[in-house]
Design an enzyme around this catalytic site. Structure first.
Site, PDB file in Angstrom:
ATOM      1  N   LYS A 176       0.663  -1.175   0.210  1.00 12.14           N
ATOM      2  CA  LYS A 176      -0.058   0.132  -0.226  1.00 12.14           C
ATOM      3  C   LYS A 176       0.922   1.293   0.049  1.00 12.14           C
ATOM      4  O   LYS A 176       1.433   1.853   0.847  1.00 12.14           O
ATOM      5  CB  LYS A 176      -0.902  -0.109   1.381  1.00 12.14           C
ATOM      6  CG  LYS A 176      -1.465   1.149   1.749  1.00 12.14           C
ATOM      7  CD  LYS A 176      -2.290   1.964   0.919  1.00 12.14           C
ATOM      8  CE  LYS A 176      -2.528   3.360   1.447  1.00 12.14           C
ATOM      9  NZ  LYS A 176      -1.560   4.046   1.211  1.00 12.14           N
ATOM     10  N   GLU A 252       9.664   1.986  10.922  1.00  6.60           N
ATOM     11  CA  GLU A 252      10.557   3.076  10.601  1.00  6.60           C
ATOM     12  C   GLU A 252       9.760   4.187  10.926  1.00  6.60           C
ATOM     13  O   GLU A 252       8.834   4.435   9.803  1.00  6.60           O
ATOM     14  CB  GLU A 252      11.245   2.867   9.503  1.00  6.60           C
ATOM     15  CG  GLU A 252      12.412   1.957   9.496  1.00  6.60           C
ATOM     16  CD  GLU A 252      12.931   1.340   8.056  1.00  6.60           C
ATOM     17  OE1 GLU A 252      12.912   2.308   7.197  1.00  6.60           O
ATOM     18  OE2 GLU A 252      13.212   0.354   7.832  1.00  6.60           O
ATOM     19  N   CYS A 286      13.645  11.307   6.187  1.00 10.18           N
ATOM     20  CA  CYS A 286      13.551  11.013   7.751  1.00 10.18           C
ATOM     21  C   CYS A 286      14.749  11.250   8.625  1.00 10.18           C
ATOM     22  O   CYS A 286      14.686  11.530   9.681  1.00 10.18           O
ATOM     23  CB  CYS A 286      13.034   9.566   7.838  1.00 10.18           C
ATOM     24  SG  CYS A 286      13.800   8.326   7.166  1.00 10.18           S
ATOM     25  N   GLU A 388       8.581  16.867  14.531  1.00  6.92           N
ATOM     26  CA  GLU A 388       9.093  16.713  13.343  1.00  6.92           C
ATOM     27  C   GLU A 388       8.294  17.665  12.372  1.00  6.92           C
ATOM     28  O   GLU A 388       7.096  17.652  12.115  1.00  6.92           O
ATOM     29  CB  GLU A 388       8.871  15.559  12.950  1.00  6.92           C
ATOM     30  CG  GLU A 388       9.369  15.092  11.409  1.00  6.92           C
ATOM     31  CD  GLU A 388       9.368  13.768  11.074  1.00  6.92           C
ATOM     32  OE1 GLU A 388       7.986  13.010  11.137  1.00  6.92           O
ATOM     33  OE2 GLU A 388      10.018  12.994  10.758  1.00  6.92           O
TER      34      GLU A 388
HETATM   35  P1  NDP Z   1       2.043   8.582   7.054  1.00  8.68           P
HETATM   36  O1  NDP Z   1       2.233   7.919   8.420  1.00  8.68           O
HETATM   37  O2  NDP Z   1       1.082   9.690   7.087  1.00  8.68           O
HETATM   38  O3  NDP Z   1       1.788   7.628   5.788  1.00  8.68           O
HETATM   39  C1  NDP Z   1       2.421   6.479   5.710  1.00  8.68           C
HETATM   40  C2  NDP Z   1       1.659   5.400   5.195  1.00  8.68           C
HETATM   41  O4  NDP Z   1       0.577   4.847   6.096  1.00  8.68           O
HETATM   42  C3  NDP Z   1       0.851   5.703   3.695  1.00  8.68           C
HETATM   43  O5  NDP Z   1       0.966   4.874   2.983  1.00  8.68           O
HETATM   44  C4  NDP Z   1      -0.415   6.291   4.418  1.00  8.68           C
HETATM   45  O6  NDP Z   1      -1.511   6.103   3.623  1.00  8.68           O
HETATM   46  C5  NDP Z   1      -0.741   4.852   5.763  1.00  8.68           C
HETATM   47  N1  NDP Z   1      -1.716   4.860   6.519  1.00  8.68           N
HETATM   48  C6  NDP Z   1      -2.259   6.120   7.089  1.00  8.68           C
HETATM   49  N2  NDP Z   1      -3.205   5.978   7.901  1.00  8.68           N
HETATM   50  C7  NDP Z   1      -3.159   4.687   8.033  1.00  8.68           C
HETATM   51  C8  NDP Z   1      -3.789   3.736   9.088  1.00  8.68           C
HETATM   52  N3  NDP Z   1      -4.634   4.089   9.856  1.00  8.68           N
HETATM   53  N4  NDP Z   1      -3.546   2.165   8.920  1.00  8.68           N
HETATM   54  C9  NDP Z   1      -2.644   1.848   7.987  1.00  8.68           C
HETATM   55  N5  NDP Z   1      -1.882   2.762   7.065  1.00  8.68           N
HETATM   56  C10 NDP Z   1      -2.031   4.138   7.129  1.00  8.68           C
HETATM   57  O7  NDP Z   1       3.286   8.957   6.637  1.00  8.68           O
HETATM   58  P2  NDP Z   1       3.832   9.952   5.459  1.00  8.68           P
HETATM   59  O8  NDP Z   1       3.378   9.370   4.224  1.00  8.68           O
HETATM   60  O9  NDP Z   1       3.406  11.349   5.687  1.00  8.68           O
HETATM   61  O10 NDP Z   1       5.500  10.184   5.357  1.00  8.68           O
HETATM   62  C11 NDP Z   1       6.222  10.998   6.033  1.00  8.68           C
HETATM   63  C12 NDP Z   1       6.665  10.273   7.509  1.00  8.68           C
HETATM   64  O11 NDP Z   1       7.401   9.182   7.439  1.00  8.68           O
HETATM   65  C13 NDP Z   1       7.450  11.479   8.239  1.00  8.68           C
HETATM   66  O12 NDP Z   1       6.951  11.420   9.529  1.00  8.68           O
HETATM   67  C14 NDP Z   1       8.627  10.423   8.459  1.00  8.68           C
HETATM   68  O13 NDP Z   1       9.554  10.922   9.330  1.00  8.68           O
HETATM   69  C15 NDP Z   1       8.396   9.255   8.262  1.00  8.68           C
HETATM   70  N6  NDP Z   1       9.528   8.585   7.569  1.00  8.68           N
HETATM   71  C16 NDP Z   1      10.372   7.495   8.474  1.00  8.68           C
HETATM   72  C17 NDP Z   1      11.524   7.036   7.839  1.00  8.68           C
HETATM   73  C18 NDP Z   1      12.191   6.052   8.725  1.00  8.68           C
HETATM   74  O14 NDP Z   1      12.834   5.452   8.184  1.00  8.68           O
HETATM   75  N7  NDP Z   1      12.326   6.265   9.919  1.00  8.68           N
HETATM   76  C19 NDP Z   1      11.745   7.070   6.232  1.00  8.68           C
HETATM   77  C20 NDP Z   1      10.860   8.177   5.628  1.00  8.68           C
HETATM   78  C21 NDP Z   1       9.858   8.815   6.154  1.00  8.68           C
HETATM   79  P3  NDP Z   1      -2.078   7.477   3.005  1.00  8.68           P
HETATM   80  O15 NDP Z   1      -1.049   8.109   2.079  1.00  8.68           O
HETATM   81  O16 NDP Z   1      -3.181   7.000   2.109  1.00  8.68           O
HETATM   82  O17 NDP Z   1      -2.489   8.404   4.096  1.00  8.68           O
END
Ligand code: NDP
Length: 484
Positions: A176, A252, A286, A388
């Site tokens: 997803k 992550e 990130c 963040e």
């Molecule tokens: P989100 O947490 O908003 O979304 C990540 C994924 O989770 C998307 O595919 C999203 O879908 C999905 N999602 C949202 N809500 C749910 C739910 N309730 N159940 C299951 N899946 C769900 O993150 P972002 O896409 O905004 O990415 C940015 C974030 O990612 C930052 O906080 C960053 O720090 C973190 N990050 C961490 C990394 C690491 O290695 N630690 C690396 C890169 C990023 P949808 O888009 O449809 O909402």
């Protein structure tokens, strides 16, 4: 206009409900995405379950790895398609996407397939109470159906970082991607079809935030493990869903990473390094540093040099030569970042540079552009220092002692990464032990050897991926004890 479909059990699937995919460079429509509902998620998980016992499960490890190498080759062959898709979804400059995102997308299959061929298991012989012997040995079996939930900042790279090892270990996946970056995930499904991956091994469902495909997938009782990269808050929601059925998670999550710059550093290299860690990918990494502490004797000089470097970044059409700064990924994220720019002013920050939206000419005027921003003078309690932001912004503050620098770096509930700049080798090692993070860089940033562990401490994650660590999540270890 493109139409992004779901890929389930080797079939392309459309649905009645669609959502928009927009280009953040100029807010034009890239395409429409068919949103998967509960029925599609159920079908994808069912197909993934069935595929475990099909041809995929019967292949030798070498045969599976050969297929993954073919996937890497096909990504390479379609490099330009992937590049165009990633740029349309994210607006990131061509130079960055062609150097980092797309090549790593392929390497994640090649390298992790290769590693899986060489991963050892343990064996022990021991004396039994009756004077005989027994041997123990471990075998690793696939975990099963893996749900892969990935974010938008490095869409192909972060998704394949999970899909590659999951498949190399013999699992099947339901992927997803983020709602704002559906394109390269859809291309990857085409690649899987081209190389002849058996139906059901790789499934793709598109979703739109909470109460959609992501949530249905993580709540699904027939998913055996969930690997997720994204925000800590989303991780908490997924962990609750995973508790039902006691399913393992690999997370992550977010970060609020510190950079430390000591007076004995190689000054020019430190400025170049912090320029990258603060502004690369428009700060949407990130591992990036949104708070940097600089030893007082070089503080003013460092602020001035970083300002000059930030002001030399060039925004523009991502395909143009020399453009090295892109927009934020979406209008929604643009509003979030600008709200922190306002918060910084309200909290009394000195705006060294930037601090506002970037008004670009022509079609770009409609894009999600903000200026690279440097602040000083904020208290450590400000939300700008604590939370963040995930934008091209950094707060600089002075420190006087190594102990103070360590305390400042650790003063956060997060623990993902840190970059430190010093030429004192002993200090470098001391910092390495003292800073509470999963990844610590000395005199570098975002330098990755895929054999090493990757992940976050504290609220930045659960578990480690990379190298042999990857297989702790994607396989189950079984101990077999044989009485001789
Ligand atoms: P989100 O947490 O908003 O979304 C990540 C994924 O989770 C998307 O595919 C999203 O879908 C999905 N999602 C949202 N809500 C749910 C739910 N309730 N159940 C299951 N899946 C769900 O993150 P972002 O896409 O905004 O990415 C940015 C974030 O990612 C930052 O906080 C960053 O720090 C973190 N990050 C961490 C990394 C690491 O290695 N630690 C690396 C890169 C990023 P949808 O888009 O449809 O909402």
């Amino acid at each position: 206009m493109k139409m992004f479909r779901n890929y389930i059990n080797g079939q392309w699937v459309t649905t009645a409900k669609q959502f928009e995919d927009r280009n953040p460079v100029d807010n034009t429509l890239v395409g429409m995405v068919y949103e998967a509902g509960k029925a599609e998620v159920d079908a994808a998980v069912k197909a993934a379950r069935a595929a475990l016992g099909g041809p995929w499960g019967k292949m030798t490890q070498q045969q599976r790895c050969n297929m993954l190498v073919a996937v890497a080759d096909e990504i390479h062959r379609r490099f330009d398609d992937f590049l165009a898709a990633e740029i349309a979804d994210t607006g990131k400059p061509k130079g960055l996407a062609s150097r980092v995102d797309i090549p790593r997308g392929g390497e994640n299959f090649r390298d992790l397939a290769d590693l899986s061929m060489r991963f050892p298991t343990e064996s022990y012989t021991f004396d039994t109470p009756d004077g005989g012997k027994a041997i123990n040995y471990g075998v690793r079996t696939p975990r099963g159906v893996i749900a892969v939930i990935s974010p938008w900042n490095l869409p192909l790279l972060l998704m394949t970082w999970k899909v590659g090892p999951a498949l190399a270990c013999g699992n099947t996946v339901v992927v997803k991607p983020s709602e704002v970056t559906p394109a390269t995930a859809t291309l990857l499904a085409e690649v899987m079809e081209t190389v002849g991956l058996p139906p059901g091994v790789f499934n793709l469902v598109h979703g739109f935030g909470p109460d959609s495909a992501g949530a249905y997938l993580t709540e699904h009782p027939d998913v055996d493990g969930i690997t997720f990269t994204g925000e800590t808050r989303t991780g908490e929601a997924i962990m609750k869903a995973a508790a039902k059925g006691v399913r393992p998670v690999s997370f992550e999550l977010g970060g609020k990473n510190a950079g430390l710059v000591f007076a004995d550093c190689d000054f020019d290299k430190a400025v170049a390094g912090i320029t990258r860690s603060a502004f690369e990918n428009t700060g949407q990494v990130c591992l990036g540093t949104e708070r940097v502490y600089v030893e007082r004797p070089i503080f003013d000089r460092f602020v001035a040099a970083l300002k000059k470097s930030a002001e030399s970044l060039r925004p523009g059409n991502p395909w143009d030569e020399g453009v090295n700064f892109g927009p934020l990924v979406s209008q929604e994220h643009y509003s979030k970042v600008l709200s922190y720019y306002e918060k910084a002013k309200a909290d009394g920050a000195t705006v060294v540079t930037g601090g506002e939206r970037w008004q670009l000419p022509g079609a770009l005027a409609e894009g999600a552009w903000v200026k690279p921003t440097i602040w000083t003078g904020l208290p450590e309690t400000s939300a700008v220092i604590r939370e963040e932001i995930f934008g091209p912004c950094v707060h600089l503050a002075p420190f006087d002692t190594e102990e103070e620098a360590i305390a400042l770096a650790n003063n956060t509930p997060y623990g993902l990464a840190c970059t430190a700049w010093t030429t004192d080798v002993s200090r470098a090692h001391r910092l390495g032990s003292a800073i509470e993070v999963g990844i610590f860089w000395i005199n570098s940033w975002f330098l990755r050897d895929l054999r090493t562990s990757f992940g976050g401490a504290k609220q930045s994650g659960i578990g480690r991926e990379g190298g042999s660590h990857t297989y702790e999540f994607y396989t189950e270890t079984r101990n077999i004890c044989v009485k001789l």
